[in-house]
Scaffold this motif. Structure first.
Motif, PDB file in Angstrom:
ATOM      1  N   LEU A 278     -32.653  52.894  44.712  1.00 40.55           N
ATOM      2  CA  LEU A 278     -32.807  54.302  44.378  1.00 40.55           C
ATOM      3  C   LEU A 278     -31.448  54.924  44.051  1.00 40.55           C
ATOM      4  CD1 LEU A 278     -35.611  55.423  44.456  1.00 40.55           C
ATOM      5  CD2 LEU A 278     -35.061  56.582  46.599  1.00 40.55           C
ATOM      6  N   ASP A 279     -30.461  54.647  44.941  1.00 37.00           N
ATOM      7  CA  ASP A 279     -29.112  55.181  44.719  1.00 37.00           C
ATOM      8  C   ASP A 279     -28.541  54.665  43.405  1.00 37.00           C
ATOM      9  OD1 ASP A 279     -29.447  56.393  47.120  1.00 37.00           O
ATOM     10  OD2 ASP A 279     -28.239  54.957  48.256  1.00 37.00           O
ATOM     11  N   THR A 282     -30.033  56.418  40.282  1.00 35.59           N
ATOM     12  CA  THR A 282     -29.523  57.771  40.041  1.00 35.59           C
ATOM     13  C   THR A 282     -28.078  57.723  39.551  1.00 35.59           C
ATOM     14  OG1 THR A 282     -29.026  57.924  42.388  1.00 35.59           O
ATOM     15  CG2 THR A 282     -31.036  58.990  41.651  1.00 35.59           C
ATOM     16  N   GLN A 283     -27.333  56.698  39.943  1.00 35.98           N
ATOM     17  CA  GLN A 283     -25.941  56.579  39.507  1.00 35.98           C
ATOM     18  C   GLN A 283     -25.802  55.763  38.219  1.00 35.98           C
ATOM     19  OE1 GLN A 283     -23.246  57.940  41.055  1.00 35.98           O
ATOM     20  NE2 GLN A 283     -24.593  58.947  42.558  1.00 35.98           N
TER      21      GLN A 283
END
Ligand SMILES: Nc1ncnc2c1ncn2[C@@H]1O[C@H](COP(=O)(O)OP(=O)(O)O)[C@@H](O)[C@H]1O
Ligand code: SF4
Ligand SMILES: [Mg+2]
Lengths: 325, 338
Positions: A278-279, A282-283
């Motif tokens: 998920l991280d 988004t990055q």
């Protein structure tokens, strides 16, 4: 058998190749990671240097070519964000996710089969109906909502269990685990229950319908006509037959547990692969996203292969394609 | 068969009902018959006439919503109705065995033959696996299965239909039962194998004094096999007697109709090769949910009168030959002789 496994391996390589291509292009299309990575106030030159160091200044097909060349040597690239090897980052988190998935699946199987058998043997009894009603709830309630409710009730209101995090871990042969301490289990309980609920409902329904169908079969009536005890009729004649579809579904669902534990992991701040994915999305941390998906596909392939082998072991009528008698 | 031998099985006024959503269905209605040791009783009737249910009732295997509503079932003089579940289980597969119609479905597909045979022995006798296995092998050999040791290790799908039915018969024989109920066991098999199995079953039961109830819809099968015949229609036995009585001097219009619609029923005194035109029985087997009052055969019967709207009486044209009809085809020995 070895031929069968080899064929499966080749198929898997194909899938991995196509997958990497799609994900590579997909993440490229979403946006430019440099916008997120580099300080917006940086000079044009800084930007260009960063782009060059990450290889982002090249056209997409060159980037992909470079990726492929390194991937063939087992190197899936470094994370844009962390600088460390992407695969390493993921594998580091694998034990946490695996542990969660295994415990959830065990809960689902060890509760689901007996409950499903009960509901299948006594469909009109109160327990039978209650089990079915419960499984319908487990099916239809959204995972995130159940997760939040679990936290509300057991962590916030009752204060019995921690609301999130993995808690203390112990290293066993280089793999970290929560399973060896009481505190570790206390942290594991809620997320595992959350993750197990849907699978539990699924296994209950599968077992119940399988049982009901098996009970109508002549071989069950014949077994009873032989004077066998109910325990033997249900425990051997019925169970051995319904285990075949259950093993298949459990295997496939186990793959999806690992791949899609994202929701549960983020609700319970569980430091597993799902949260990392998920991280990374988004990055726009492309190497991690690609490596993650390739790893998940590989896991799926391995699990499917195991399921097929188990299937053949359980059902004497099945002969593996390509396997010689 | 000497008529004086005490029967292995005596069924009296057996009635089995199903409570269904649209009313009660009486699948077995006031059925009485008995079978002596070593005797073969043919139970004949169209599909849905309650033959299998009669068999399951005798085994105590009627599942809810069905139940035995009335009557008595005595095995060697012992009343079986009211036995506990454990007592039933001890009888099933030990004193009473059953063979089913479809050999493709009766053996468990995921268990080896030896497993399915050994468990049958050990459910009833304190025997080690090896001893039980020896019994299983002997049983397979007795029903004419070649290289039984190899077959024991096989799974059902590795055997042909005829072979599987032989295995099921071997399983029925394992504990030397007093009574075997064979529910159309050869219907699904081809004619040669059917004939072989019929002959073998007959021989095996004669030798061991096992009583045999052979359920079938085929009068031709019964002709060569059974000592006595019961003809069932819509849950009731409409005619019973020795095979010769029922097949040569049928008294019930339904039995007559069955005979006229069956090719080549030959009993000892029939002229072999005598061709008869076939006449199917008009109409269809009735639904048990909507039976006409009185005689259930009435709508299809050429001899029906208004009297037939009441329950028909039992008439005994000859000793041991009983028919339930207002206007039987034969009523006295004289008529039968003509
Ligand atoms: N579970 C059930 N519910 C309601 N009726 C049933 C059930 N099982 C059997 N029956 C009734 O019992 C009748 C007799 O069935 P069966 O003994 O199998 O006939 P046969 O073996 O002569 O073909 C059927 O016609 C059906 O109406
Ligand atoms: S009782 Fe009447 S309707 Fe029934 S079989 Fe006899 S003659 Fe026919
Ligand atoms: Mg039947």
């Amino acid at each position: 058998m070895p031929l069968f496994i080899l064929r499966r391996g080749l198929q898997a390589l194909n899938v991995l190749f196509v997958m990497s291509l799609l994900v590579f292009a997909g993440v490229y299309a979403i946006g430019n990671p440099l916008d997120l990575l580099v300080d917006p106030n940086a000079t044009q030159e800084d930007m260009a240097r960063a782009a060059a160091s990450l290889g982002l200044d090249q056209p997409l097909w060159v980037q992909y070519g470079r990726f492929l060349a390194r991937a063939l040597q087992g190197d899936l690239g470094d994370s844009f964000l962390h600088g460390a090897p992407a695969l390493g980052l993921i594998v580091e988190r694998l034990p946490a996710t695996l542990e969660l998935a295994v415990v959830a699946m065990l809960v689902a199987v060890l509760l689901g089969i007996p409950l499903g058998l009960w509901a299948g043997l006594r469909p009109d009894s109160l327990p039978g109906k209650t089990i079915m009603a419960g499984s319908i709830l487990g099916f239809s309630l959204p995972t995130f909502w159940v997760g939040l409710m679990l936290i509300m009730v057991f962590a916030v209101q009752l204060g019995w269990l921690p609301a999130g995090g993995r808690g203390p871990t112990t290293d066993v042969l280089g793999v970290s685990t929560s399973l060896l301490t009481m505190e570790g289990w206390r942290h594991l309980l809620l997320p595992a229950a959350n993750l197990a609920l849907f699978k539990l409902s699924l296994i209950i329904r599968l077992t119940r319908s399988g049982t009901r169908e098996a009970l109508l079969q002549d071989y069950v009536k014949f077994a009873r006509a032989k004077g066998l005890s109910n325990v033997r009729v249900v425990g051997v004649h019925v169970l051995k037959n319904i285990l075949i579809p259950i093993v298949t579904v459990v295997g496939l669902e186990f793959g999806s547990l690992i791949a899609f534990s994202v929701v549960t992991e983020s609700i319970f701040a569980w430091p597993g692969m799902g949260k990392l994915l998920l991280d990374s999305i988004t990055q726009l941390d492309r190497p991690v996203v690609v490596a993650y998906l390739l790893l998940v596909v590989t896991l799926y392939v391995v699990i499917n292969l195991t399921v097929d082998l188990l299937y053949a072991a359980l059902d004497p009528r099945v002969r593996l394609a390509g396997a010689r008698q | 068969m000497s008529a004086s031998a005490p029967p292995t099985l005596a069924v009296e006024h057996l009635t089995t009902r199903f409570a269904t959503r649209d009313g009660t269905v009486t699948a077995v209605d006031d059925v009485s018959f008995s079978v002596a040791p070593g005797e073969v009783l043919g139970l004949v009737g169209e599909s849905g006439s309650g033959k299998s249910m009669t068999g399951f009732s005798i085994l105590g295997l009627v599942d809810p919503p069905g139940e035995i509503a009335a009557g008595s079932i005595r095995l060697n003089g012992r009343e079986l109705r009211g036995l506990s579940a454990a007592e039933w289980r001890a009888l099933r597969g030990d004193r009473i065995a059953m063979i089913f119609q479809d050999p493709m479905m009766t053996l468990n597909p995921v268990l080896r033959i030896d497993t399915q045979m050994i468990e049958t022995v050990r459910a009833h006798r304190r025997l080690g696996r090896a001893a039980a296995r020896d019994l299983a092998r002997d049983a397979l050999a007795r029903v004419g299965i070649p290289s039984p040791d190899e077959r024991l290790r096989a799974y059902p799908h590795e055997l042909s239909g005829g072979m599987r039915q032989r295995v099921a018969i071997a399983i029925a024989l394992l504990n030397a039962p007093d009574l075997i109920i064979a529910d159309e066991p050869t219907t699904a098999l081809d004619v040669t194998i059917q004939a072989q199995i019929l002959f073998e079953m007959q021989t095996l039961c004669r030798q061991s004094g096992t009583a045999l109830i052979w359920i079938t819809h085929d009068l031709a099968v019964v002709a060569g096999l059974a000592d006595r015949v019961c003809v069932m229609y819509a849950g009731r036995i409409v005619e019973q007697g020795s095979t010769a009585q029922v097949l040569e001097t049928p008294a019930h219009p339904y039995t007559r109709g069955l005979l006229d619609s069956t090719p080549a029923v030959q009993t000892a005194s029939c002229n072999a090769g005598q061709a008869r035109p076939l006449h199917p029985i008009p109409g269809m087997a009735p639904s048990l949910r909507a039976l006409p009052p009185g005689c259930a055969f009435c709508p299809r019967c050429g001899r029906a009168s208004t009297a037939c709207e009441a329950t028909p009486p039992l008439v005994e044209p000859a000793p041991g030959h009983v028919v339930r009809c207002f206007h039987p085809l034969v009523t006295t020995l004289d008529e039968a002789a003509r």
